[in-house]
Design a protein around this motif. Structure first.
Motif, PDB file in Angstrom:
ATOM      1  N   ARG A  70      49.457  43.807  36.937  1.00  0.00           N
ATOM      2  CA  ARG A  70      47.821  43.346  37.036  1.00  0.00           C
ATOM      3  C   ARG A  70      47.459  42.504  38.878  1.00  0.00           C
ATOM      4  N   ASP A  74      46.527  47.906  41.315  1.00  0.00           N
ATOM      5  CA  ASP A  74      45.856  48.010  40.530  1.00  0.00           C
ATOM      6  C   ASP A  74      45.639  50.115  40.088  1.00  0.00           C
ATOM      7  N   GLY A  96      44.947  42.214  30.787  1.00  0.00           N
ATOM      8  CA  GLY A  96      44.737  43.432  31.617  1.00  0.00           C
ATOM      9  C   GLY A  96      44.932  44.632  31.015  1.00  0.00           C
ATOM     10  N   ILE A 163      33.361  48.581  40.200  1.00  0.00           N
ATOM     11  CA  ILE A 163      35.054  48.362  39.904  1.00  0.00           C
ATOM     12  C   ILE A 163      35.052  49.133  38.937  1.00  0.00           C
ATOM     13  N   GLU A 169      37.257  43.263  30.026  1.00  0.00           N
ATOM     14  CA  GLU A 169      36.492  43.224  31.009  1.00  0.00           C
ATOM     15  C   GLU A 169      34.659  44.162  30.455  1.00  0.00           C
ATOM     16  N   ARG A 211      39.317  36.827  35.567  1.00  0.00           N
ATOM     17  CA  ARG A 211      39.890  37.868  36.213  1.00  0.00           C
ATOM     18  C   ARG A 211      39.061  38.446  36.134  1.00  0.00           C
ATOM     19  N   LEU A 212      37.043  38.890  36.317  1.00  0.00           N
ATOM     20  CA  LEU A 212      36.674  39.512  36.186  1.00  0.00           C
ATOM     21  C   LEU A 212      35.738  39.205  37.153  1.00  0.00           C
ATOM     22  N   HIS A 214      37.440  37.270  40.219  1.00  0.00           N
ATOM     23  CA  HIS A 214      38.768  38.085  41.128  1.00  0.00           C
ATOM     24  C   HIS A 214      38.942  38.938  41.549  1.00  0.00           C
ATOM     25  N   LYS A 215      38.510  40.144  40.466  1.00  0.00           N
ATOM     26  CA  LYS A 215      38.581  41.590  40.782  1.00  0.00           C
ATOM     27  C   LYS A 215      37.325  41.562  41.378  1.00  0.00           C
ATOM     28  N   ALA A 219      36.529  43.100  45.513  1.00  0.00           N
ATOM     29  CA  ALA A 219      36.222  44.671  45.035  1.00  0.00           C
ATOM     30  C   ALA A 219      34.989  43.882  46.245  1.00  0.00           C
TER      31      ALA A 219
END
Length: 243
Positions: A70, A74, A96, A163, A169, A211-212, A214-215, A219
């Motif tokens: 993770r 991706d 993840g 995303i 998430e 984590r969400l 950062h994702k 993006a």
């Protein structure tokens, strides 16, 4: 059309062979690996779309491998294990994993999970089919809205960046979207994610939120509208349409 590359990381030789052969019969480019090192060797040769990962591996276990994947890649992660406890499932999803199956795994169920996950991944990589240069006056209210797709497990920014979300998430995003830009308490989030009351010593909520966030920021290349509300919980500060 190039078949998606799937690596089965399983130290039990007969099971690894059976899973690889079955996935190949389904049309996938399936490869076997006994451990994380062999997985890395496969990934160095060809792009991997999805990893089917046993938890109980010698040396670097499945949780550590999933966490590493993770951080650097991706791709889809399905965890398979003989363990059936809720704690193991929660840990796997928190780091993840997109799905979590318990042995003995029915091959048709594995096939269904693989196909569903690959569809979500392909959808998240696809660009919007059309992008109008300007919105009509009657659609002006839609400007600045995010979109949450409960079928594809994806969150799309107002600029059209899609995303892909993991199970945890998606649960978090669904709760925050339903709050209509009002903060969700940590108790609400804990119940939505884990079906239990929040324990102040438990940092798992912050892990999922971080984590969400950062994702999203990776993006869109900007600040995510996912904010901490001191003494309360978290809020998604932008408008969200649930599809």
């Amino acid at each position: 059309m190039v078949a998606p590359v799937i690596v089965v990381v399983e130290d039990e030789t007969s099971l690894r062979r059976d899973m690889v052969e079955y996935l190949r019969s389904c049309g996938f480019d399936a490869l076997g690996a006994r451990n994380g090192q062999e997985l890395d060797e496969h990934a160095a040769v060809k792009p991997v779309s999805l990893v089917i990962l046993d938890v109980n591996l010698p040396g670097e276990d499945g949780f550590k491998i999933a966490s590493r994947l993770r951080e650097n890649r991706d791709l889809g992660v399905i965890m398979v294990t003989a363990r059936g406890s809720t704690v193991d499932r929660v840990v796997g999803l928190e780091i993840g994993a997109d799905a979590y199956l318990v042995k003995p795994v029915e091959m048709r169920e594995l096939e269904a999970q693989v196909k569903a996950l690959l569809r979500r991944l392909e959808s998240s990589e696809a660009k919007p089919a059309q992008a109008a240069p300007s919105a009509p006056a009657e659609e002006a209210g839609e400007e600045g809205r995010w979109a949450l797709d409960a079928t594809e497990w994806s969150l799309t920014s107002p600029a059209g960046v899609r995303i892909s979300l993991t199970s945890m998430e998606m649960k978090l995003a669904s709760l925050l979207a339903a709050q209509a830009r009002q903060p969700a308490t940590r108790d609400q989030i804990s119940m939505a994610l884990y079906s239990r009351r929040w324990n102040p010593e438990d940092r798992s909520i912050d892990t999922v939120v971080g984590r969400l966030r950062h994702k999203i920021e990776a993006a869109i290349g900007g600040t995510a509208p996912l904010k901490s509300v001191h003494g309360v919980g978290y809020v998604f500060s932008a408008q969200v349409r649930v599809l």
